[in-house]
Design a protein around this motif. Structure first.
Motif, PDB file in Angstrom:
ATOM      1  N   ASP A   5      12.263 -11.934 -15.196  1.00 46.80           N
ATOM      2  CA  ASP A   5      11.011 -11.448 -14.623  1.00 46.80           C
ATOM      3  C   ASP A   5      10.299 -12.554 -13.850  1.00 46.80           C
ATOM      4  OD1 ASP A   5      11.475  -9.000 -15.783  1.00 46.80           O
ATOM      5  OD2 ASP A   5      10.200  -9.375 -17.519  1.00 46.80           O
ATOM      6  N   LEU A   6      10.318 -13.750 -14.415  1.00 48.10           N
ATOM      7  CA  LEU A   6       9.598 -14.865 -13.786  1.00 48.10           C
ATOM      8  C   LEU A   6      10.216 -15.233 -12.445  1.00 48.10           C
ATOM      9  CD1 LEU A   6       8.884 -17.124 -16.906  1.00 48.10           C
ATOM     10  CD2 LEU A   6       7.218 -15.839 -15.555  1.00 48.10           C
ATOM     11  N   THR A   7      11.535 -15.255 -12.367  1.00 49.25           N
ATOM     12  CA  THR A   7      12.168 -15.598 -11.095  1.00 49.25           C
ATOM     13  C   THR A   7      12.041 -14.460 -10.093  1.00 49.25           C
ATOM     14  OG1 THR A   7      14.277 -14.908 -12.046  1.00 49.25           O
ATOM     15  CG2 THR A   7      13.780 -17.257 -12.076  1.00 49.25           C
ATOM     16  N   ASP A   8      12.057 -13.217 -10.589  1.00 47.89           N
ATOM     17  CA  ASP A   8      11.857 -12.067  -9.698  1.00 47.89           C
ATOM     18  C   ASP A   8      10.545 -12.185  -8.944  1.00 47.89           C
ATOM     19  OD1 ASP A   8      14.213 -10.853 -10.289  1.00 47.89           O
ATOM     20  OD2 ASP A   8      13.376  -9.332 -11.627  1.00 47.89           O
ATOM     21  N   ILE A   9       9.478 -12.458  -9.685  1.00 47.61           N
ATOM     22  CA  ILE A   9       8.163 -12.462  -9.049  1.00 47.61           C
ATOM     23  C   ILE A   9       7.940 -13.750  -8.281  1.00 47.61           C
ATOM     24  CG2 ILE A   9       6.757 -13.442 -10.934  1.00 47.61           C
ATOM     25  CD1 ILE A   9       5.908 -10.366  -8.725  1.00 47.61           C
ATOM     26  N   ALA A  10       8.520 -14.848  -8.745  1.00 44.21           N
ATOM     27  CA  ALA A  10       8.376 -16.115  -8.020  1.00 44.21           C
ATOM     28  C   ALA A  10       9.002 -16.021  -6.638  1.00 44.21           C
ATOM     29  CB  ALA A  10       9.002 -17.259  -8.817  1.00 44.21           C
ATOM     30  N   ALA A  11      10.059 -15.205  -6.528  1.00 42.65           N
ATOM     31  CA  ALA A  11      10.748 -15.069  -5.243  1.00 42.65           C
ATOM     32  C   ALA A  11       9.874 -14.369  -4.209  1.00 42.65           C
ATOM     33  CB  ALA A  11      12.054 -14.295  -5.439  1.00 42.65           C
ATOM     34  N   LEU A  12       8.892 -13.620  -4.657  1.00 41.04           N
ATOM     35  CA  LEU A  12       8.029 -12.881  -3.732  1.00 41.04           C
ATOM     36  C   LEU A  12       6.759 -13.656  -3.370  1.00 41.04           C
ATOM     37  CD1 LEU A  12       8.151  -9.268  -5.265  1.00 41.04           C
ATOM     38  CD2 LEU A  12       9.574 -10.234  -3.446  1.00 41.04           C
ATOM     39  N   ALA A  13       6.493 -14.736  -4.091  1.00 41.84           N
ATOM     40  CA  ALA A  13       5.226 -15.448  -3.897  1.00 41.84           C
ATOM     41  C   ALA A  13       5.178 -16.153  -2.553  1.00 41.84           C
ATOM     42  CB  ALA A  13       5.035 -16.465  -5.023  1.00 41.84           C
ATOM     43  N   PRO A  14       4.007 -16.172  -1.937  1.00 44.39           N
ATOM     44  CA  PRO A  14       3.836 -16.895  -0.663  1.00 44.39           C
ATOM     45  C   PRO A  14       4.141 -18.386  -0.824  1.00 44.39           C
ATOM     46  CG  PRO A  14       1.972 -15.437  -1.062  1.00 44.39           C
ATOM     47  CD  PRO A  14       2.789 -15.430  -2.314  1.00 44.39           C
ATOM     48  N   ASP A  15       4.493 -19.020   0.281  1.00 40.70           N
ATOM     49  CA  ASP A  15       4.803 -20.451   0.251  1.00 40.70           C
ATOM     50  C   ASP A  15       3.572 -21.291  -0.045  1.00 40.70           C
ATOM     51  OD1 ASP A  15       7.452 -19.946   0.862  1.00 40.70           O
ATOM     52  OD2 ASP A  15       7.098 -20.019   3.026  1.00 40.70           O
ATOM     53  N   ASP A  16       2.479 -20.920   0.578  1.00 40.39           N
ATOM     54  CA  ASP A  16       1.247 -21.686   0.395  1.00 40.39           C
ATOM     55  C   ASP A  16       0.767 -21.577  -1.057  1.00 40.39           C
ATOM     56  OD1 ASP A  16      -1.235 -23.023   1.664  1.00 40.39           O
ATOM     57  OD2 ASP A  16      -2.063 -21.314   0.546  1.00 40.39           O
ATOM     58  N   ASP A  17       0.462 -22.719  -1.665  1.00 42.45           N
ATOM     59  CA  ASP A  17       0.120 -22.724  -3.088  1.00 42.45           C
ATOM     60  C   ASP A  17      -1.135 -21.907  -3.395  1.00 42.45           C
ATOM     61  OD1 ASP A  17       2.310 -24.204  -3.697  1.00 42.45           O
ATOM     62  OD2 ASP A  17       1.252 -26.090  -4.018  1.00 42.45           O
ATOM     63  N   ALA A  18      -2.171 -22.066  -2.579  1.00 44.17           N
ATOM     64  CA  ALA A  18      -3.414 -21.333  -2.840  1.00 44.17           C
ATOM     65  C   ALA A  18      -3.179 -19.825  -2.738  1.00 44.17           C
ATOM     66  CB  ALA A  18      -4.503 -21.770  -1.867  1.00 44.17           C
ATOM     67  N   ARG A  19      -2.372 -19.422  -1.784  1.00 43.30           N
ATOM     68  CA  ARG A  19      -2.068 -17.986  -1.657  1.00 43.30           C
ATOM     69  C   ARG A  19      -1.141 -17.523  -2.776  1.00 43.30           C
ATOM     70  NH1 ARG A  19      -3.609 -15.085   2.717  1.00 43.30           N
ATOM     71  NH2 ARG A  19      -1.813 -13.676   2.759  1.00 43.30           N
ATOM     72  N   ALA A  20      -0.300 -18.403  -3.268  1.00 42.45           N
ATOM     73  CA  ALA A  20       0.568 -18.043  -4.391  1.00 42.45           C
ATOM     74  C   ALA A  20      -0.257 -17.771  -5.645  1.00 42.45           C
ATOM     75  CB  ALA A  20       1.584 -19.150  -4.651  1.00 42.45           C
ATOM     76  N   VAL A  21      -1.320 -18.549  -5.824  1.00 44.29           N
ATOM     77  CA  VAL A  21      -2.220 -18.305  -6.957  1.00 44.29           C
ATOM     78  C   VAL A  21      -2.888 -16.939  -6.800  1.00 44.29           C
ATOM     79  CG1 VAL A  21      -4.369 -19.062  -8.059  1.00 44.29           C
ATOM     80  CG2 VAL A  21      -2.608 -20.740  -7.450  1.00 44.29           C
ATOM     81  N   ARG A  22      -3.346 -16.634  -5.595  1.00 41.29           N
ATOM     82  CA  ARG A  22      -3.947 -15.319  -5.346  1.00 41.29           C
ATOM     83  C   ARG A  22      -2.914 -14.212  -5.558  1.00 41.29           C
ATOM     84  NH1 ARG A  22      -9.349 -14.761  -4.219  1.00 41.29           N
ATOM     85  NH2 ARG A  22      -9.019 -13.424  -2.388  1.00 41.29           N
TER      86      ARG A  22
END
Length: 303
Positions: A175-192
DNA sequence: GACGCGTGGTT
DNA sequence: TAACCAAGCGT
């Protein structure tokens, strides 16, 4: 929302932005205004909110959370409080063992981390009542660290959006890698993004009847593209409540929460007819540390 | 991995 | 109305 990248070149193949970016953009306009999301909310207040939100709806958590962060603004302040007061202040949020564990976590933070809620996931997971989800949520939402955060909402969104299935599978390491693959590159946007996916699952991609017309990524959802197939496999068993020890424990504790001091066993008898089950539940509350027996045999919340 | 653990709103 | 559902954790 008018000019997506690529749409101004009429001959070009559309190249929509990544789904993660779309979900972050959607969140900016759709997010609920929840108090623990206010800028500057400190990691301790976030931890309190996350523990309260474990299996308890937002609407019931909100007033209790406000009271807790007002009364106990730091881990040290909660650590110094008696279990009885903490159990009372938990009120009827349910699963009151969470209140005890949160107090124990506050003690651990005070003793092991100099009173500051750690940002490191492994250190967070070592705290009582803090598991895989809560540790990452606190690291991400409380400290602003880039972390994949997976709860039941996220598992459901990923099941539909990525895997084309109607319902979430049980929690898995992938699950963690599934969702990490969709996260934006920018760290601040990844947190959002981490909070945005949860919000999407809570408001749009809901368990019962998903509101697909309102979904920002409906055109890229594997489940919709597959024709929204029904769930395959055995239906999930919904846990019973009526007649269970859980119900009896809840009634017993409700009496003790409302009592001024220790109560005799006779005062607990009316909450449940079956004396065997009643005794078993009272004993389990004692074992859990939610109830204490006085020297003269009465029962009370633990001081 | 399955089970036990509260409570109350929604359908 | 009974069933379903709600930001999980610990054993």
């Amino acid at each position: 929302m008018s000019a997506l990248p690529g749409t101004d070149r009429s001959t070009a193949v559309p190249s929509p932005e990544p789904v993660g970016e779309t979900i972050v953009d959607w969140y900016a306009g759709a997010a609920r205004d929840l108090p623990w999301r206010a800028p500057g909310t400190d990691p301790w207040a976030v931890l309190v909110s996350e523990v309260m939100l474990q299996q308890t709806p937002v609407a019931r958590v909100e007033p209790v959370w406000r009271e807790w962060v007002r009364r106990w603004p730091t881990p040290a302040s909660l650590a110094a409080e008696s279990p009885a007061e903490v159990i009372r202040a938990w009120g009827k949020l349910g699963y009151p063992r969470r209140a005890l564990r949160l107090r124990e976590a506050a003690i651990a933070v005070t003793e092991r981390h100099d009173g500051r809620v750690p940002a490191d996931v492994a250190e967070l997971e070592a705290l009582p009542g803090v598991g895989t989800y809560t540790a990452r949520a606190v690291s991400c939402f409380g400290h602003g660290r880039r972390q994949p955060v997976v709860d039941t909402n996220v598992r459901r969104v990923v099941a539909r959006l990525v895997h084309g299935r109607a319902e979430a599978a049980p929690a898995r390491a992938t699950d963690l890698t599934d969702i990490a693959a969709l996260a934006p590159d920018d760290d601040a946007r990844a947190v959002r993004f981490s909070v945005a996916v949860m919000e999407l699952g809570a408001l749009v991609c809901v368990a019962g009847a998903p509101r697909c017309p309102a979904c920002p990524v409906r055109d890229r959802c594997a489940w919709r593209l597959a024709g929204s197939p029904a769930h395959e496999g055995p239906p999930r068993r919904v846990q019973k409540f009526a007649g269970t020890d859980r119900q009896v424990r809840g009634r017993l504790l409700d009496v003790l929460r409302g009592a001024d001091g220790p109560v005799p066993a006779d005062a607990l008898a009316p909450v449940w007819d079956d004396p065997v089950q009643r005794a078993r539940c009272l004993d389990s509350l004692l074992v859990d540390g939610l109830v204490e027996q006085t020297a003269d045999g009465r029962f009370t919340l633990p001081g």
